[in-house]
Scaffold this motif. Structure first.
Motif, PDB file in Angstrom:
ATOM      1  N   ALA A   1     102.794  13.472 -20.353  1.00  0.00           N
ATOM      2  CA  ALA A   1     102.191  13.738 -19.042  1.00  0.00           C
ATOM      3  C   ALA A   1     102.448  15.167 -18.587  1.00  0.00           C
ATOM      4  O   ALA A   1     101.527  15.874 -18.139  1.00  0.00           O
ATOM      5  N   ILE A   2     103.657  15.601 -18.721  1.00  0.00           N
ATOM      6  CA  ILE A   2     103.982  16.942 -18.243  1.00  0.00           C
ATOM      7  C   ILE A   2     103.421  18.005 -19.179  1.00  0.00           C
ATOM      8  O   ILE A   2     103.038  19.094 -18.741  1.00  0.00           O
ATOM      9  N   SER A   3     103.308  17.695 -20.465  1.00  0.00           N
ATOM     10  CA  SER A   3     102.657  18.627 -21.395  1.00  0.00           C
ATOM     11  C   SER A   3     101.169  18.743 -21.061  1.00  0.00           C
ATOM     12  O   SER A   3     100.590  19.830 -21.162  1.00  0.00           O
ATOM     13  N   GLY A   4     100.573  17.644 -20.648  1.00  0.00           N
ATOM     14  CA  GLY A   4      99.163  17.675 -20.212  1.00  0.00           C
ATOM     15  C   GLY A   4      98.978  18.533 -18.976  1.00  0.00           C
ATOM     16  O   GLY A   4      98.006  19.292 -18.872  1.00  0.00           O
ATOM     17  N   SER A   5      99.915  18.447 -18.052  1.00  0.00           N
ATOM     18  CA  SER A   5      99.802  19.280 -16.848  1.00  0.00           C
ATOM     19  C   SER A   5      99.994  20.751 -17.193  1.00  0.00           C
ATOM     20  O   SER A   5      99.338  21.620 -16.611  1.00  0.00           O
ATOM     21  N   LEU A   6     100.853  21.037 -18.163  1.00  0.00           N
ATOM     22  CA  LEU A   6     101.041  22.418 -18.601  1.00  0.00           C
ATOM     23  C   LEU A   6      99.780  22.943 -19.289  1.00  0.00           C
ATOM     24  O   LEU A   6      99.378  24.090 -19.063  1.00  0.00           O
TER      25      LEU A   6
END
Length: 153
Positions: free
Chosen positions: A78-83
């Motif tokens: 999820a956080i890699s997607g936001s990055l």
């Protein structure tokens, strides 16, 4: 009307004109070559990092778990997607407020969890985590600057 009143009115008119020119030049600044290069460098490196996270997802999840990240199997993707969204958005200057905000949120969320140098006992590990912590802090400064510029548009 006295001469001083006329000078005062001229001064107010000049100030208003300068403010209007300054406001209209802000948009030009975001289209300058140097600003475009800054966007592409900043956003491109972050997007590359996110893509690399996805290519090595199992390793990244294991690393996050070893650092005590909560729900790493869900939070890392999820956080890699936001990055990825943030990096591409800043680079292309599409939805720039949302993109720069996503980058800033990523950095604020992961930096103290993944690079808690103060909790490391091994000097070499402590130094490496401090370097990454400081790098992320600098990147956060860049994200906040892009966020500020995006607010003016």
């Amino acid at each position: 009307m006295s001469p001083s009143d006329s000078e005062s009115a001229d001064s107010v008119a000049e100030t208003a004109e300068q403010n209007q020119e300054s406001a209209s030049s802000k948009n030009v600044e975001t289209h300058s070559s140097s600003f475009k290069l800054a966007r592409v460098l900043f956003g491109g490196v972050l997007a590359f990092t996110a893509i690399d996270n996805f290519r090595e997802l199992d390793d990244m999840i294991a690393y996050a778990e070893s650092e005590g990240a909560p729900m790493a199997d869900r939070s890392v993707p999820a956080i890699s997607g936001s990055l990825l969204f943030g990096g591409l958005g800043v680079a292309a200057w599409k939805l720039p407020r949302l993109a720069a905000g996503a980058v800033a949120t990523f950095l604020v969320a992961i930096t103290p969890v993944m690079h808690d140098f103060w909790a490391k006992e091994d000097d070499q590990e402590k130094e490496q985590h401090m370097i990454h912590f400081l790098k992320n802090t600098a990147l956060l400064g860049g994200a906040l600057a892009f966020l500020r510029v995006a607010e003016d548009e």
